[in-house]
Motif scaffolding. Structure first.
Motif, mmCIF file in Angstrom:
data_model
loop_
_atom_site.group_PDB
_atom_site.id
_atom_site.type_symbol
_atom_site.label_atom_id
_atom_site.label_comp_id
_atom_site.label_asym_id
_atom_site.label_seq_id
_atom_site.Cartn_x
_atom_site.Cartn_y
_atom_site.Cartn_z
ATOM 1 N N GLY A 29 0.864 -1.204 -0.073
ATOM 2 C CA GLY A 29 -0.058 0.099 -0.081
ATOM 3 C C GLY A 29 0.898 1.335 0.056
ATOM 4 O O GLY A 29 2.216 1.180 0.329
ATOM 5 N N ALA A 30 0.181 2.428 -0.112
ATOM 6 C CA ALA A 30 0.953 3.730 -0.319
ATOM 7 C C ALA A 30 1.228 3.970 1.092
ATOM 8 O O ALA A 30 0.722 3.768 2.101
ATOM 9 C CB ALA A 30 -0.022 4.706 -0.712
ATOM 10 N N MET A 31 2.385 4.779 1.039
ATOM 11 C CA MET A 31 2.978 5.168 2.478
ATOM 12 C C MET A 31 3.444 6.557 2.201
ATOM 13 O O MET A 31 3.938 6.949 1.083
ATOM 14 C CB MET A 31 4.426 4.444 2.969
ATOM 15 C CG MET A 31 3.996 3.031 3.309
ATOM 16 S SD MET A 31 5.705 2.347 3.751
ATOM 17 C CE MET A 31 5.253 0.677 3.760
ATOM 18 N N VAL A 32 2.961 7.472 3.228
ATOM 19 C CA VAL A 32 3.244 8.866 3.249
ATOM 20 C C VAL A 32 3.841 9.342 4.788
ATOM 21 O O VAL A 32 3.197 9.007 5.558
ATOM 22 C CB VAL A 32 2.170 9.909 2.870
ATOM 23 C CG1 VAL A 32 2.788 11.293 2.892
ATOM 24 C CG2 VAL A 32 1.724 9.476 1.358
ATOM 25 N N GLY A 33 5.056 9.869 4.845
ATOM 26 C CA GLY A 33 5.689 10.275 6.077
ATOM 27 C C GLY A 33 5.189 11.681 5.981
ATOM 28 O O GLY A 33 5.608 12.418 5.136
ATOM 29 N N VAL A 34 4.838 12.065 7.204
ATOM 30 C CA VAL A 34 4.537 13.580 7.421
ATOM 31 C C VAL A 34 5.633 13.934 8.520
ATOM 32 O O VAL A 34 5.735 13.631 9.777
ATOM 33 C CB VAL A 34 3.223 13.918 8.085
ATOM 34 C CG1 VAL A 34 3.106 15.525 8.276
ATOM 35 C CG2 VAL A 34 2.178 13.353 7.005
ATOM 36 N N ARG A 35 6.733 14.739 8.000
ATOM 37 C CA ARG A 35 8.125 15.031 8.700
ATOM 38 C C ARG A 35 8.586 16.042 7.805
ATOM 39 O O ARG A 35 8.442 16.424 6.767
ATOM 40 C CB ARG A 35 8.678 13.666 9.136
ATOM 41 C CG ARG A 35 9.225 13.139 7.650
ATOM 42 C CD ARG A 35 9.289 11.739 8.009
ATOM 43 N NE ARG A 35 9.949 11.171 6.710
ATOM 44 C CZ ARG A 35 9.401 10.807 5.798
ATOM 45 N NH1 ARG A 35 8.150 11.127 5.536
ATOM 46 N NH2 ARG A 35 10.164 9.933 4.864
ATOM 47 N N SER A 36 9.749 16.544 8.620
ATOM 48 C CA SER A 36 10.630 17.337 7.951
ATOM 49 C C SER A 36 11.699 16.918 7.146
ATOM 50 O O SER A 36 12.478 17.479 6.411
ATOM 51 C CB SER A 36 11.085 18.383 8.987
ATOM 52 O OG SER A 36 12.023 17.479 9.960
ATOM 53 N N LEU A 37 11.919 15.556 7.095
ATOM 54 C CA LEU A 37 12.915 14.897 6.301
ATOM 55 C C LEU A 37 12.685 15.119 5.053
ATOM 56 O O LEU A 37 11.643 14.979 4.223
ATOM 57 C CB LEU A 37 12.945 13.265 6.529
ATOM 58 C CG LEU A 37 14.075 12.407 6.147
ATOM 59 C CD1 LEU A 37 15.388 12.893 6.882
ATOM 60 C CD2 LEU A 37 13.702 11.115 6.698
ATOM 61 N N ARG A 38 13.803 15.502 4.246
ATOM 62 C CA ARG A 38 13.722 15.498 2.663
ATOM 63 C C ARG A 38 13.780 14.387 1.899
ATOM 64 O O ARG A 38 14.039 13.295 2.425
ATOM 65 C CB ARG A 38 14.971 16.323 2.287
ATOM 66 C CG ARG A 38 15.214 17.517 2.880
ATOM 67 C CD ARG A 38 16.469 18.226 2.063
ATOM 68 N NE ARG A 38 17.354 17.196 1.871
ATOM 69 C CZ ARG A 38 18.510 17.422 2.258
ATOM 70 N NH1 ARG A 38 19.116 18.314 3.185
ATOM 71 N NH2 ARG A 38 19.604 16.448 1.722
ATOM 72 N N ALA A 39 12.953 14.199 0.827
ATOM 73 C CA ALA A 39 12.591 12.936 0.284
ATOM 74 C C ALA A 39 13.839 12.301 -0.227
ATOM 75 O O ALA A 39 14.054 11.046 -0.029
ATOM 76 C CB ALA A 39 11.766 13.214 -1.069
ATOM 77 N N ASP A 40 15.177 13.099 -0.398
ATOM 78 C CA ASP A 40 16.330 12.337 -0.778
ATOM 79 C C ASP A 40 16.857 11.642 0.295
ATOM 80 O O ASP A 40 17.905 10.987 0.151
ATOM 81 C CB ASP A 40 17.290 13.152 -1.427
ATOM 82 C CG ASP A 40 17.693 14.412 -0.914
ATOM 83 O OD1 ASP A 40 16.654 14.816 -0.055
ATOM 84 O OD2 ASP A 40 18.374 15.038 -1.388
ATOM 85 N N ASP A 41 16.428 11.828 1.684
ATOM 86 C CA ASP A 41 16.907 11.156 2.816
ATOM 87 C C ASP A 41 15.955 10.396 3.304
ATOM 88 O O ASP A 41 16.282 9.796 4.633
ATOM 89 C CB ASP A 41 17.347 12.229 3.659
ATOM 90 C CG ASP A 41 18.580 13.453 3.355
ATOM 91 O OD1 ASP A 41 19.369 12.983 2.643
ATOM 92 O OD2 ASP A 41 18.399 14.731 3.873
ATOM 93 N N SER A 42 14.946 10.127 2.734
ATOM 94 C CA SER A 42 14.050 9.022 3.441
ATOM 95 C C SER A 42 13.973 7.779 3.037
ATOM 96 O O SER A 42 12.975 7.016 3.140
ATOM 97 C CB SER A 42 12.623 9.768 3.468
ATOM 98 O OG SER A 42 12.186 9.623 1.752
ATOM 99 N N ASP A 43 14.798 7.062 2.291
ATOM 100 C CA ASP A 43 15.117 5.888 1.925
ATOM 101 C C ASP A 43 13.963 5.299 1.235
ATOM 102 O O ASP A 43 13.224 4.456 1.162
ATOM 103 C CB ASP A 43 15.160 4.967 3.202
ATOM 104 C CG ASP A 43 16.469 4.973 3.839
ATOM 105 O OD1 ASP A 43 17.395 5.433 3.332
ATOM 106 O OD2 ASP A 43 16.525 4.641 4.986
#
Length: 56
Positions: A29-43
């Motif tokens: 399923g889709a996953m979305v993190g709500v946080r300040s981490l940049r996309a290129d640092d989020s694995d």
């Protein structure tokens, strides 16, 4: 059928570890993190700080 799941974790590292474990365990399923981490640092976990993206 994929059922939405809300997961709250105390650290950004635990968020990416959880997403990785779920993918390795077969969750598709889709996953979305709500946080300040940049996309290129989020694995590979999509990132947003936009409320509309987190709860459409």
């Amino acid at each position: 059928m994929t059922v939405p799941v809300l997961v709250l974790v105390p650290t950004l590292d635990l968020l990416t570890q959880t997403a990785t474990a779920w993918r390795e365990g077969g969750r598709t399923g889709a996953m979305v993190g709500v946080r300040s981490l940049r996309a290129d640092d989020s694995d590979g976990v999509p990132c947003t700080t936009a409320p509309g993206r987190a709860a459409p």
